[in-house]
Motif scaffolding. Structure first.
Motif, PDB file in Angstrom:
ATOM      1  N   MET A  84       0.847  -1.188   0.000  1.00  0.00           N
ATOM      2  CA  MET A  84       0.000   0.000   0.000  1.00  0.00           C
ATOM      3  C   MET A  84       0.882   1.238   0.000  1.00  0.00           C
ATOM      4  N   ASP A  85       0.665   2.139  -0.959  1.00  0.00           N
ATOM      5  CA  ASP A  85       1.422   3.380  -1.041  1.00  0.00           C
ATOM      6  C   ASP A  85       0.834   4.370  -0.050  1.00  0.00           C
ATOM      7  N   TRP A  86       1.626   4.698   0.995  1.00  0.00           N
ATOM      8  CA  TRP A  86       1.101   5.559   2.043  1.00  0.00           C
ATOM      9  C   TRP A  86       1.858   6.871   2.070  1.00  0.00           C
ATOM     10  N   ASP A  87       1.121   7.955   2.099  1.00  0.00           N
ATOM     11  CA  ASP A  87       1.664   9.296   2.187  1.00  0.00           C
ATOM     12  C   ASP A  87       1.197   9.880   3.513  1.00  0.00           C
ATOM     13  N   SER A  88       2.134  10.312   4.352  1.00  0.00           N
ATOM     14  CA  SER A  88       1.775  10.809   5.681  1.00  0.00           C
ATOM     15  C   SER A  88       0.882  12.039   5.617  1.00  0.00           C
ATOM     16  N   THR A  89       0.893  12.747   4.481  1.00  0.00           N
ATOM     17  CA  THR A  89       0.035  13.927   4.364  1.00  0.00           C
ATOM     18  C   THR A  89      -1.434  13.549   4.253  1.00  0.00           C
ATOM     19  N   LEU A  90      -1.712  12.270   4.011  1.00  0.00           N
ATOM     20  CA  LEU A  90      -3.103  11.830   3.920  1.00  0.00           C
ATOM     21  C   LEU A  90      -3.752  11.701   5.292  1.00  0.00           C
ATOM     22  N   LEU A  91      -2.942  11.597   6.343  1.00  0.00           N
ATOM     23  CA  LEU A  91      -3.489  11.325   7.669  1.00  0.00           C
ATOM     24  C   LEU A  91      -4.339  12.474   8.227  1.00  0.00           C
ATOM     25  N   PRO A  92      -3.880  13.743   8.196  1.00  0.00           N
ATOM     26  CA  PRO A  92      -4.709  14.813   8.776  1.00  0.00           C
ATOM     27  C   PRO A  92      -6.095  14.935   8.142  1.00  0.00           C
ATOM     28  N   PRO A  93      -6.211  14.965   6.796  1.00  0.00           N
ATOM     29  CA  PRO A  93      -7.567  15.029   6.234  1.00  0.00           C
ATOM     30  C   PRO A  93      -8.389  13.788   6.541  1.00  0.00           C
ATOM     31  N   ALA A  94      -7.740  12.617   6.638  1.00  0.00           N
ATOM     32  CA  ALA A  94      -8.478  11.409   6.996  1.00  0.00           C
ATOM     33  C   ALA A  94      -9.023  11.515   8.419  1.00  0.00           C
ATOM     34  N   LEU A  95      -8.243  12.089   9.331  1.00  0.00           N
ATOM     35  CA  LEU A  95      -8.711  12.285  10.700  1.00  0.00           C
ATOM     36  C   LEU A  95      -9.891  13.258  10.740  1.00  0.00           C
ATOM     37  N   ALA A  96      -9.830  14.308   9.931  1.00  0.00           N
ATOM     38  CA  ALA A  96     -10.943  15.266   9.878  1.00  0.00           C
ATOM     39  C   ALA A  96     -12.205  14.592   9.361  1.00  0.00           C
ATOM     40  N   ARG A  97     -12.061  13.748   8.338  1.00  0.00           N
ATOM     41  CA  ARG A  97     -13.233  13.038   7.827  1.00  0.00           C
ATOM     42  C   ARG A  97     -13.789  12.066   8.874  1.00  0.00           C
ATOM     43  N   TRP A  98     -12.877  11.346   9.563  1.00  0.00           N
ATOM     44  CA  TRP A  98     -13.325  10.417  10.596  1.00  0.00           C
ATOM     45  C   TRP A  98     -14.089  11.139  11.703  1.00  0.00           C
ATOM     46  N   LEU A  99     -13.588  12.281  12.130  1.00  0.00           N
ATOM     47  CA  LEU A  99     -14.272  13.061  13.154  1.00  0.00           C
ATOM     48  C   LEU A  99     -15.651  13.499  12.661  1.00  0.00           C
ATOM     49  N   GLY A 100     -15.720  13.922  11.399  1.00  0.00           N
ATOM     50  CA  GLY A 100     -17.006  14.340  10.846  1.00  0.00           C
ATOM     51  C   GLY A 100     -17.994  13.200  10.744  1.00  0.00           C
ATOM     52  N   TYR A 101     -17.541  12.042  10.255  1.00  0.00           N
ATOM     53  CA  TYR A 101     -18.421  10.884  10.175  1.00  0.00           C
ATOM     54  C   TYR A 101     -18.948  10.493  11.558  1.00  0.00           C
ATOM     55  N   SER A 102     -18.032  10.436  12.544  1.00  0.00           N
ATOM     56  CA  SER A 102     -18.412  10.015  13.886  1.00  0.00           C
ATOM     57  C   SER A 102     -19.421  10.985  14.492  1.00  0.00           C
ATOM     58  N   ALA A 103     -19.165  12.280  14.346  1.00  0.00           N
ATOM     59  CA  ALA A 103     -20.070  13.281  14.906  1.00  0.00           C
ATOM     60  C   ALA A 103     -21.436  13.224  14.241  1.00  0.00           C
ATOM     61  N   ALA A 104     -21.464  13.100  12.914  1.00  0.00           N
ATOM     62  CA  ALA A 104     -22.743  13.024  12.210  1.00  0.00           C
ATOM     63  C   ALA A 104     -23.538  11.799  12.633  1.00  0.00           C
ATOM     64  N   PHE A 105     -22.858  10.666  12.806  1.00  0.00           N
ATOM     65  CA  PHE A 105     -23.548   9.454  13.244  1.00  0.00           C
ATOM     66  C   PHE A 105     -24.158   9.635  14.629  1.00  0.00           C
ATOM     67  N   LEU A 106     -23.444  10.321  15.526  1.00  0.00           N
ATOM     68  CA  LEU A 106     -23.977  10.542  16.865  1.00  0.00           C
ATOM     69  C   LEU A 106     -25.182  11.479  16.826  1.00  0.00           C
TER      70      LEU A 106
ATOM     71  N   LEU B 260     -13.901   1.882  14.391  1.00  0.00           N
ATOM     72  CA  LEU B 260     -12.816   1.461  13.497  1.00  0.00           C
ATOM     73  C   LEU B 260     -13.290   1.438  12.044  1.00  0.00           C
ATOM     74  N   LEU B 261     -14.543   1.031  11.847  1.00  0.00           N
ATOM     75  CA  LEU B 261     -15.083   0.992  10.499  1.00  0.00           C
ATOM     76  C   LEU B 261     -15.142   2.396   9.900  1.00  0.00           C
ATOM     77  N   LEU B 262     -15.565   3.379  10.705  1.00  0.00           N
ATOM     78  CA  LEU B 262     -15.589   4.755  10.214  1.00  0.00           C
ATOM     79  C   LEU B 262     -14.182   5.274   9.933  1.00  0.00           C
ATOM     80  N   ALA B 263     -13.213   4.833  10.746  1.00  0.00           N
ATOM     81  CA  ALA B 263     -11.826   5.213  10.487  1.00  0.00           C
ATOM     82  C   ALA B 263     -11.345   4.627   9.157  1.00  0.00           C
ATOM     83  N   ALA B 264     -11.724   3.375   8.887  1.00  0.00           N
ATOM     84  CA  ALA B 264     -11.368   2.766   7.606  1.00  0.00           C
ATOM     85  C   ALA B 264     -12.036   3.508   6.451  1.00  0.00           C
TER      86      ALA B 264
END
Length: 321
Positions: free
Chosen positions: A1-23, A287-291
């Motif tokens: 898997m080609d991983w770029d560390s710059t992908l992590l911050p936007p992924a965390l923002a999306r995860w936070l948004g998904y989790s908050a919306a679900f709640l 974890l599923l939302l994080a994925a």
């Protein structure tokens, strides 16, 4: 898997948004559907209702923070690393398709902030409850607007409605369970709590219908985005998707265990603990939302052009469980 560390911050923002919306959606469904049905068997629903309001208020704030983060990272993905994020860049983003979807999500978030603030400390707050419930519906309708459902030709005419159906039913399923675990299950401190067996009995048919619908809708949209078995096993997107499928399988098995084993025991003696297995189900859901948030970072294989691959989050998808 080609991983770029710059992908992590936007992924965390999306995860936070998904989790908050679900709640937020889960709190609305818990207060409007599950708790009233469970309270018919006895007990005072007010303490659980008040705690659900607190959860939804906090989630609304977190969703607003996540939205701002996503806008910032969207801007950063379109400029050179040394360039600052300027007002002109933000205005240009907000005038495009992704930006219009973001603005719609921001309006839904504002409705959630206002609605849950208006909701009183008891269930009897019709105006606030109506606005909060409307915000939940708006979140379901707007979440797909920054993703493949409207930005990927492979999505077709079914892309948006199936994704909205998938998002909404998944949020009611997992979001309601999360709220129920946090505010009601296993609570002994309330003077007259709603019985755990009554809560699970009221939630089970909701979970069954929404869970199955979410899975079916997810399979339809996912297959359109993947495009074939080769992409499923031969791309980063496909491999993360397989991880999600594994997590979803665990959630489904835990849900089936709670429904077929724990619920009958609760109905017989009322003493069977369900909080551990329900909490585990929620944890796997997180974890599923994080994925899901990570999955977006790689882009869908079907119909993804080189230009699409270079533009980052404007291709964000709302594929969930």
């Amino acid at each position: 898997m080609d991983w770029d560390s710059t992908l992590l911050p936007p992924a965390l923002a999306r995860w936070l948004g998904y989790s908050a919306a679900f709640l937020i959606i889960g709190a609305a469904a818990f207060r409007s559907i599950v708790l009233p049905r469970a309270a018919r068997s006895g007990g005072d629903p007010a303490p659980a209702a008040r705690r659900a309001v607190t959860i939804a208020r906090l989630a609304s704030v977190l969703l607003a923070v996540a939205l701002l983060g996503r806008l910032y990272f969207q801007a950063r993905s379109l400029i050179d690393p040394e360039e600052p994020v300027t007002r002109d860049i933000l205005q240009a983003i907000l005038q495009g398709q992704w930006g219009k979807g973001w603005l719609a999500q921001a309006a839904a978030t504002l409705a959630a902030l206002i609605g849950w603030r208006l909701v009183g400390r008891t269930a009897a707050s019709p105006v606030g409850t109506a606005v909060a419930n409307l915000a939940a519906v708006l979140l379901v309708l707007t979440m797909p607007l920054t993703g493949h459902a409207v930005g990927l030709p492979a999505a077709g005419r079914l892309g948006y409605p199936m994704t909205a159906l998938h998002v909404g039913t998944a949020a009611v399923w997992l979001g309601t369970l999360a709220v129920m675990v946090m505010v009601a299950l296993g609570r002994r401190s309330d003077p007259s709590p709603v019985a755990t067996g009554a809560l699970i009995g009221a939630f089970s048919p909701v979970a069954l219908v929404t869970g199955l619908t979410a899975i079916v809708a997810g399979v339809i949209v996912t297959w359109r985005y993947v495009g074939g078995l080769d992409a499923l096993v031969g791309t980063d997107y496909g491999r993360v998707l397989l991880l999600k499928i594994g997590l979803l399988t665990i959630i489904a098995l835990l849900g089936a265990y709670n429904w077929r084993v724990v619920l009958p025991r609760l109905q017989r003696d009322g003493n069977t603990p369900i909080r551990p297995s329900a909490s585990l189900e929620v944890g796997v859901g997180v974890l599923l939302l994080a994925a899901t948030a990570l999955l977006v970072s790689f882009g869908a294989p079907a119909g993804l052009s080189d230009e699409d691959a270079d533009t980052g989050e404007h291709q964000e998808t709302a594929i969930l469980p």
